[in-house]
Design a protein around this motif. Structure first.
Motif, mmCIF file in Angstrom:
data_model
loop_
_atom_site.group_PDB
_atom_site.id
_atom_site.type_symbol
_atom_site.label_atom_id
_atom_site.label_comp_id
_atom_site.label_asym_id
_atom_site.label_seq_id
_atom_site.Cartn_x
_atom_site.Cartn_y
_atom_site.Cartn_z
ATOM 1 N N LEU A 156 39.504 -10.457 88.688
ATOM 2 C CA LEU A 156 40.044 -9.196 89.570
ATOM 3 C C LEU A 156 41.100 -8.742 88.913
ATOM 4 N N VAL A 157 41.946 -9.481 88.332
ATOM 5 C CA VAL A 157 43.233 -8.837 87.677
ATOM 6 C C VAL A 157 42.775 -7.824 86.532
ATOM 7 N N GLY A 158 41.579 -7.970 85.821
ATOM 8 C CA GLY A 158 41.032 -7.037 84.841
ATOM 9 C C GLY A 158 40.876 -5.791 85.529
ATOM 10 N N ALA A 159 40.101 -5.879 86.605
ATOM 11 C CA ALA A 159 39.669 -4.684 87.471
ATOM 12 C C ALA A 159 41.121 -4.050 88.024
ATOM 13 N N LEU A 160 42.224 -4.666 88.439
ATOM 14 C CA LEU A 160 43.219 -4.015 88.587
ATOM 15 C C LEU A 160 43.760 -3.203 87.612
ATOM 16 N N LYS A 161 43.935 -3.593 86.214
ATOM 17 C CA LYS A 161 44.433 -3.127 85.158
ATOM 18 C C LYS A 161 43.650 -2.188 84.963
ATOM 19 N N ARG A 162 42.104 -1.933 85.014
ATOM 20 C CA ARG A 162 41.378 -0.911 84.461
ATOM 21 C C ARG A 162 41.633 0.181 85.429
ATOM 22 N N LEU A 163 41.890 0.134 86.880
ATOM 23 C CA LEU A 163 42.027 0.907 87.724
ATOM 24 C C LEU A 163 43.408 1.797 87.635
ATOM 25 N N ARG A 164 44.378 0.786 87.199
ATOM 26 C CA ARG A 164 45.598 1.355 87.155
ATOM 27 C C ARG A 164 45.806 2.264 85.923
ATOM 28 N N THR A 165 44.834 1.889 84.739
ATOM 29 C CA THR A 165 44.823 2.989 83.752
ATOM 30 C C THR A 165 44.064 4.233 84.213
ATOM 31 N N ALA A 166 43.204 4.097 85.007
ATOM 32 C CA ALA A 166 42.360 5.432 85.490
ATOM 33 C C ALA A 166 42.871 5.975 86.625
ATOM 34 N N HIS A 167 44.215 5.536 86.926
ATOM 35 C CA HIS A 167 45.069 6.193 88.040
ATOM 36 C C HIS A 167 44.323 6.048 89.315
#
Lengths: 118, 145
Positions: free
Chosen positions: A63-74
């Motif tokens: 879940l943290v990985g997904a949060l980071k991925r979406l943060r990078t993708a704005h």
């Protein structure tokens, strides 16, 4: 119970309903599905944990990985969870300060509801 | 003396089995019903840690879980990874949890240890007596004897 994953769209959010047990064996499937969703263009993602019966550190890492991925993708990323045993896991790990956590899908998908993924 | 001993090859699929057995023995031992979710999570975390270490070090040796209910419910999860692998077990502060520089493995390890420490009042992590490896020892009270 085995992991179950189902995706639907609610108020322009991609809602991933997760059910069953998320652990070291099943978490890779959850990771793959989240990556697929983001790669396919999903930017406002909500993971609904209401039918999750077990969640361990591996699942939390995904879940943290997904949060980071979406943060990078704005994009935005939020969780739906109202079960006290699961909420306790988020509190103990301090991840309740990292994820936006909502009691219902409706609350999570209100406009700007999940907030920035940061 | 262990009431139940379970050994399994270091594969993620077997961690669920260890959880199920651990909770079944805990229930039979008289651990309070409201603690069983925590027992399940803690045994799962300890076994996940052991499996992850064995895979990291390419060890095919079995992971062992020993459950004993002599005075309290004691669970020992034993791995055979080099002892230095256990160094650095620490709870991560919130501002580092979603930090870009933190690897997934480091995050999962830190979060796993936070869960163990948070759910087990009586927790010890110590070297095994013979050869490399660590033992995660967890103790819960039992309500009836």
């Amino acid at each position: 119970m085995e992991l179950s994953l189902a995706t639907r769209t609610v108020a322009e959010h991609t809602v991933l309903e997760v059910g069953g047990e998320v652990d070291v064996y099943t978490a890779p499937r959850l990771r793959e599905r989240l990556i697929e969703l983001v790669d396919a263009g999903a930017r406002d993602v909500v993971v609904d944990l209401e039918r999750v019966e077990f969640l361990d550190s591996t699942g939390l890492g995904v879940l943290v990985g997904a949060l980071k991925r979406l943060r990078t993708a704005h994009g935005t990323f939020g969780l739906v969870c109202a079960k006290e045993p699961l909420l306790k896991i988020f509190r103990i790990t301090a991840l309740d300060q990292v994820f936006p956590i909502f009691p219902t899908v409706e609350a999570a998908t209100e406009r700007d509801g999940s907030g920035p993924a940061s | 003396m262990a009431t139940v001993r379970l050994s399994f090859s270091p594969a993620p699929v077997h961690v669920r089995t260890a959880r199920l057995v651990g909770v079944a023995v805990a229930r039979r031992a008289g651990v309070a019903e409201e603690l069983l979710d925590e027992v399940r999570l803690a045994i799962g975390e300890a076994c996940t840690r052991a499996v992850t270490l064995h895979r990291q070090y390419h060890l095919s040796e079995l992971v062992t879980v020993e459950m004993s209910d002599s005075d309290s419910y004691t669970v020992r999860v034993i791995d055979h990874a080099p002892i230095e692998a256990s160094v650095g077990l620490t709870k991560l502060p919130p501002d580092e949890l979603a930090d870009e520089s933190l690897t997934d493995d480091a995050l999962t390890t830190g979060v796993g240890f936070a869960l163990l420490a948070g759910f087990v009042d009586d927790l010890q992590v110590r070297p095994v007596e013979d050869g490399p490896g660590t033992e995660v020892r967890m103790v819960w009270p039992v309500g009836r004897r």
